[in-house]
Scaffold this motif. Structure first.
Motif, PDB file in Angstrom:
ATOM      1  N   LYS A 162      30.983  56.177 110.975  1.00 26.49           N
ATOM      2  CA  LYS A 162      30.059  55.052 110.863  1.00 26.49           C
ATOM      3  C   LYS A 162      29.868  54.649 109.404  1.00 26.49           C
ATOM      4  O   LYS A 162      29.915  53.462 109.062  1.00 26.49           O
ATOM      5  N   LYS A 163      29.656  55.635 108.539  1.00 29.34           N
ATOM      6  CA  LYS A 163      29.452  55.344 107.116  1.00 29.34           C
ATOM      7  C   LYS A 163      30.715  54.746 106.494  1.00 29.34           C
ATOM      8  O   LYS A 163      30.643  53.798 105.715  1.00 29.34           O
TER       9      LYS A 163
ATOM     10  N   ILE B 232      30.878  51.172 107.518  1.00 27.37           N
ATOM     11  CA  ILE B 232      29.914  50.365 106.765  1.00 27.37           C
ATOM     12  C   ILE B 232      30.496  49.995 105.404  1.00 27.37           C
ATOM     13  O   ILE B 232      30.433  48.846 104.976  1.00 27.37           O
TER      14      ILE B 232
ATOM     15  N   ALA C  97      31.587  46.296 104.213  1.00 29.69           N
ATOM     16  CA  ALA C  97      30.928  45.794 102.998  1.00 29.69           C
ATOM     17  C   ALA C  97      31.913  45.107 102.058  1.00 29.69           C
ATOM     18  O   ALA C  97      31.544  44.176 101.345  1.00 29.69           O
TER      19      ALA C  97
ATOM     20  N   VAL D 153      25.685  48.628  99.349  1.00 25.73           N
ATOM     21  CA  VAL D 153      26.103  50.004  99.637  1.00 25.73           C
ATOM     22  C   VAL D 153      26.064  50.873  98.383  1.00 25.73           C
ATOM     23  O   VAL D 153      25.773  52.062  98.463  1.00 25.73           O
TER      24      VAL D 153
END
Length: 97
Positions: free
Chosen positions: A66-67, A70, A74, A84
Motif C-alpha cells: 500500500k505504501k 502511494i 504520488a 509524501v
C-alpha cells in the motif's frame, strides 16, 4: 539512502511543476519549444530515479505494498511528491535519528 530519496522526491515535484507550469505553456502558447525539451528530459530522469528509489528504499525499510503504491501514484500527481516527503519520508527520517 533516505536523504537521497527525500531530495529526489522534492526535485521530481519541482521538475513536474516546472514542466507543466512553465515550459509547456512556453511551447504551446509562445511557440518556444526549447525549454520544454530540457525540462522534460530533467523531469524524466528524476521520475525514473524517484521510482527506482521508491522500490529500493521501500525494500530496505520493508514498506507495505500500500505504501509503495502511494509513493508510485504520488509521482503522477502534481504536488503529491511534496506530500509524501512531508508525511512519510520526514517521519521515517525522524525515526532513524
Amino acid at each position: 539512502m533516505l536523504k537521497l530519496f527525500r531530495a529526489t522526491a522534492i526535485l521530481e515535484g519541482i521538475s513536474y511543476l516546472a514542466l507543466f507550469g512553465i515550459s509547456m505553456p512556453l511551447k504551446y502558447w509562445a511557440e518556444i519549444p526549447g525549454p520544454n525539451k530540457i525540462t522534460g528530459n530533467i523531469h524524466g530522469i528524476l521520475f525514473i530515479a524517484y521510482i527506482i528509489l521508491t522500490v529500493v528504499v521501500g525494500l530496505k525499510y520493508k514498506w507495505s505494498i500500500k505504501k509503495l503504491l502511494i509513493f508510485g501514484i504520488a509521482s503522477l500527481l502534481p504536488f503529491a511528491t511534496f506530500y509524501v516527503e512531508e508525511k512519510y519520508l520526514r517521519k521515517q527520517n525522524a525515526i532513524q535519528h
